[in-house]
Design an enzyme around this catalytic site. Structure first.
Site, PDB file in Angstrom:
ATOM      1  N   GLU A 127       0.884  -1.177   0.000  1.00 25.56           N
ATOM      2  CA  GLU A 127       0.000   0.000   0.000  1.00 25.56           C
ATOM      3  C   GLU A 127       0.912   1.214   0.000  1.00 25.56           C
ATOM      4  O   GLU A 127       1.419   1.621   1.045  1.00 25.56           O
ATOM      5  CB  GLU A 127      -0.904  -0.027   1.244  1.00 25.56           C
ATOM      6  CG  GLU A 127      -1.897  -1.175   1.262  1.00 25.56           C
ATOM      7  CD  GLU A 127      -3.038  -0.992   0.259  1.00 25.56           C
ATOM      8  OE1 GLU A 127      -3.298   0.153  -0.162  1.00 25.56           O
ATOM      9  OE2 GLU A 127      -3.658  -2.002  -0.118  1.00 25.56           O
ATOM     10  N   CYS A 165      -2.396   9.558   2.310  1.00 27.15           N
ATOM     11  CA  CYS A 165      -1.936   8.982   1.041  1.00 27.15           C
ATOM     12  C   CYS A 165      -2.901   9.224  -0.113  1.00 27.15           C
ATOM     13  O   CYS A 165      -2.475   9.283  -1.261  1.00 27.15           O
ATOM     14  CB  CYS A 165      -1.675   7.488   1.212  1.00 27.15           C
ATOM     15  SG  CYS A 165      -3.123   6.584   1.744  1.00 27.15           S
TER      16      CYS A 165
HETATM   17  P1  NAD Z   1       7.089   5.062   7.625  1.00 32.32           P
HETATM   18  O1  NAD Z   1       8.344   5.859   7.737  1.00 32.32           O
HETATM   19  O2  NAD Z   1       6.241   4.873   8.824  1.00 32.32           O
HETATM   20  O3  NAD Z   1       7.497   3.674   7.020  1.00 32.32           O
HETATM   21  C1  NAD Z   1       6.555   2.657   6.861  1.00 32.32           C
HETATM   22  C2  NAD Z   1       7.052   1.423   7.552  1.00 32.32           C
HETATM   23  O4  NAD Z   1       8.275   0.998   6.957  1.00 32.32           O
HETATM   24  C3  NAD Z   1       7.342   1.628   9.032  1.00 32.32           C
HETATM   25  O5  NAD Z   1       6.772   0.592   9.774  1.00 32.32           O
HETATM   26  C4  NAD Z   1       8.847   1.636   9.104  1.00 32.32           C
HETATM   27  O6  NAD Z   1       9.339   1.107  10.307  1.00 32.32           O
HETATM   28  C5  NAD Z   1       9.251   0.751   7.941  1.00 32.32           C
HETATM   29  N1  NAD Z   1      10.565   1.112   7.429  1.00 32.32           N
HETATM   30  C6  NAD Z   1      11.056   2.359   7.231  1.00 32.32           C
HETATM   31  N2  NAD Z   1      12.303   2.300   6.712  1.00 32.32           N
HETATM   32  C7  NAD Z   1      12.592   0.990   6.571  1.00 32.32           C
HETATM   33  C8  NAD Z   1      13.739   0.278   6.076  1.00 32.32           C
HETATM   34  N3  NAD Z   1      14.813   0.899   5.623  1.00 32.32           N
HETATM   35  N4  NAD Z   1      13.667  -1.067   6.089  1.00 32.32           N
HETATM   36  C9  NAD Z   1      12.595  -1.709   6.541  1.00 32.32           C
HETATM   37  N5  NAD Z   1      11.494  -1.087   7.016  1.00 32.32           N
HETATM   38  C10 NAD Z   1      11.488   0.229   7.036  1.00 32.32           C
HETATM   39  O7  NAD Z   1       6.137   5.656   6.563  1.00 32.32           O
HETATM   40  P2  NAD Z   1       6.479   6.481   5.285  1.00 32.32           P
HETATM   41  O8  NAD Z   1       7.203   5.607   4.336  1.00 32.32           O
HETATM   42  O9  NAD Z   1       7.001   7.821   5.651  1.00 32.32           O
HETATM   43  O10 NAD Z   1       4.953   6.699   4.817  1.00 32.32           O
HETATM   44  C11 NAD Z   1       4.591   7.680   3.950  1.00 32.32           C
HETATM   45  C12 NAD Z   1       4.309   7.064   2.610  1.00 32.32           C
HETATM   46  O11 NAD Z   1       3.382   6.014   2.773  1.00 32.32           O
HETATM   47  C13 NAD Z   1       3.663   8.009   1.653  1.00 32.32           C
HETATM   48  O12 NAD Z   1       4.202   7.773   0.381  1.00 32.32           O
HETATM   49  C14 NAD Z   1       2.218   7.627   1.673  1.00 32.32           C
HETATM   50  O13 NAD Z   1       1.510   7.944   0.517  1.00 32.32           O
HETATM   51  C15 NAD Z   1       2.305   6.158   1.887  1.00 32.32           C
HETATM   52  N6  NAD Z   1       1.098   5.665   2.521  1.00 32.32           N
HETATM   53  C16 NAD Z   1       0.321   4.841   1.813  1.00 32.32           C
HETATM   54  C17 NAD Z   1      -0.848   4.386   2.362  1.00 32.32           C
HETATM   55  C18 NAD Z   1      -1.762   3.479   1.603  1.00 32.32           C
HETATM   56  O14 NAD Z   1      -2.669   2.957   2.228  1.00 32.32           O
HETATM   57  N7  NAD Z   1      -1.566   3.260   0.323  1.00 32.32           N
HETATM   58  C19 NAD Z   1      -1.205   4.772   3.644  1.00 32.32           C
HETATM   59  C20 NAD Z   1      -0.365   5.611   4.342  1.00 32.32           C
HETATM   60  C21 NAD Z   1       0.802   6.049   3.782  1.00 32.32           C
END
Ligand code: NAD
Length: 469
Positions: A208, A242
């Site tokens: 997602e 998102c």
């Molecule tokens: P985040 O930083 O919380 O990361 C998401 C998850 O990935 C976390 O649990 C984090 O611990 C893990 N993570 C981060 N870096 C990692 C690595 N190097 N290795 C392994 N795991 C790792 O969230 P984010 O990425 O800042 O979220 C924002 C993005 O998510 C935006 O692009 C947004 O559009 C997207 N998003 C999508 C949805 C959806 O439902 N499609 C919902 C919310 C957010």
């Protein structure tokens, strides 16, 4: 540590307890109780992490989850029942059906912007489908993550469901294990890491992700209504959403009127001093604040907003006019309260622009023409599409929620969550008789023309039957 947790969950899964429908109902009911009995604590935690007001938490976190659980409880017997399929002649004496079986032990990696919803919503799907699960909330919303880690074991069966807190190090360690599905929510960059880890074991994934969601406002749209709907969707949760519209595309004439309407909408929602509004959230942390701030270039035309305070993580709703298609804020997803308006000469140019960029998670169109709605729906590709409103398509559990291509793989919510965590096993039960009939002999060698004609007719319904019989 991660290996031990996965091994414990595998043992629990093999015991078969999660396959029992009554057990799943019991766990879903317990999860509903967790939410109901802790509304204050949960909404307070989200407030501490994101400055999110209670109304937004009630709607997007609490109520959505509760409704999802109710939907699962109402349909669990229907969804889990085998589906008997239609058959051609050869299969008539057999029973042919799709058996719904859980995948096993799944990993759910949540994101921070809706930290309860994005963590527990996939867990509901995993439970209703009969899996064991490890849930990893985002460390970027630490108060909520720790609250979930404290509460989940009090309500759910720890043998089957675990919450593991941590950041990159811990997630990397968990991703070294083999799962039966990885359900990841977050950015595409980390999505690639999750998918690479999954590929090592050929583990299927749901990703997602995000994207730059365009909102095209046609010349025939009612601009006051359009402004209200876009402003609400864009500035809810401070733009950290998102499926929020990322930018607006419209003609120059529309831009000049719409910008004023947007300003009026924002002021009517949050007052003239937005920083004092109890309904306006904050940026999640300094890193994201700096990332969003860096999108404001020296030469950008700020029509409204641009006020900010790093100490309190306040970033006001900000409207940018006449934004160039290759401006900094038009590169990656904004994921914050900056709303650029890009002007085009024609609708065709807008379509071409949208189609030349990566497929977004959502695409929005504002128009009073039904024909234009169909044109945009048919000539573009996005995870979801909404005409004359934004974001609310994600609140209806009978619609699948997910992206396409770079905005995501797979989908969930309601029955789609059940399916995301279910293997649909093709099953066939044939009678075992002592003497084999012509139905069997016709497919055994030595092959003849007559056998082929018979087989084609009886298996696939091809060719006439009279010369065979
Ligand atoms: P985040 O930083 O919380 O990361 C998401 C998850 O990935 C976390 O649990 C984090 O611990 C893990 N993570 C981060 N870096 C990692 C690595 N190097 N290795 C392994 N795991 C790792 O969230 P984010 O990425 O800042 O979220 C924002 C993005 O998510 C935006 O692009 C947004 O559009 C997207 N998003 C999508 C949805 C959806 O439902 N499609 C919902 C919310 C957010």
């Amino acid at each position: 540590m991660a290996a031990e947790t996965v091994s414990d969950l595998r043992k629990a899964f093999r015991s078969g307890k999660t396959k029992d429908i009554e057990y799943r109902i019991e766990q879903l009911t317990a999860l509903k109780k967790l939410i109901n009995e802790n509304v204050e604590a949960l909404t307070n935690a989200v407030f501490k992490d994101l400055g999110k007001c209670k109304t937004e938490s009630m709607l997007f976190e609490i109520d959505m989850l509760e409704t999802e659980i109710e939907e699962c409880l109402k349909n669990i017997y229907k969804w889990t029942a085998p589906d008997y399929v239609s058959k051609t002649l050869m299969y008539k004496p057999m029973t042919c059906y799709i058996n719904k079986e859980p995948l096993g032990v799944v990993l759910i990696i949540g994101a921070w912007n809706f930290p309860i919803n994005l963590t527990l919503m996939p867990l509901i799907g995993a439970i209703v489908a009969g899996n064991c699960a490890i849930v990893k909330p985002s460390e970027i919303s630490p108060v909520t993550a720790h609250l979930l880690a404290e509460m989940v074991p009090k309500y759910l069966d720890q043998e089957c469901y675990r919450v593991v807190c941590g950041g990159v190090k811990e997630t990397t360690e968990i991703l070294e294990e083999r799962f039966d599905k990885i359900f990841y929510t977050g950015s595409g960059n980390v999505g690639k890491i999750a998918m690479t880890a999954a590929a090592k074991f050929l583990t299927p994934v749901v990703l997602e992700l995000g994207g730059k969601n365009p909102a095209y406002v046609s010349d025939d749209a009612d601009l006051e209504i359009t402004a209200n709907r876009i402003a609400w969707a864009k500035f809810t949760n401070c733009g950290q959403f998102c499926i929020a519209p990322d930018h607006i595309i419209c003609s120059k004439v529309v831009q000049d009127k719409l910008a004023n309407c947007l300003k009026e909408s924002i002021e009517s929602f949050y007052g003239t001093v937005v920083a004092k509004s109890p309904d306006y959230g904050r940026i999640v942390n300094e890193r994201h604040f700096e990332r969003i701030e860096a999108l404001l270039e020296d030469n950008c035309e700020i029509f409204f907003g641009g006020l900010r305070d790093k100490d309190t993580l306040f970033f006001s709703p900000t409207i940018l006019l006449n934004v160039s298609k290759d401006a900094k804020c038009m590169q990656d997803e904004i994921f914050g309260p900056i709303l650029p308006i890009v002007t085009v000469e024609s609708e065709e140019e807008a379509l071409e622009f949208v189609n030349s960029r990566p497929k977004p998670l959502s695409l929005y169109l504002f128009t009073s023409s039904g024909e234009r709605i169909r044109k945009w729906r048919n000539e573009t590709s996005s995870g979801s599409f909404a005409a004359n409103d934004c974001v609310i398509q994600g609140g209806l559990s009978t619609l699948p929620f997910g992206g396409v291509g770079p905005s995501g793989t797979g989908n969930y919510h309601g029955k789609f969550s059940f399916e995301a965590f279910t293997h649909q096993k093709s099953c066939l039960e044939a009678p075992l008789r002592l003497v084999e009939g012509a139905n069997h002999r016709m497919r055994y060698p030595p092959y003849t023309e007559r056998k082929l004609a018979w087989a084609r007719w009886i298996i696939f319904g091809k060719g006439g039957s009279c010369n065979i019989l």
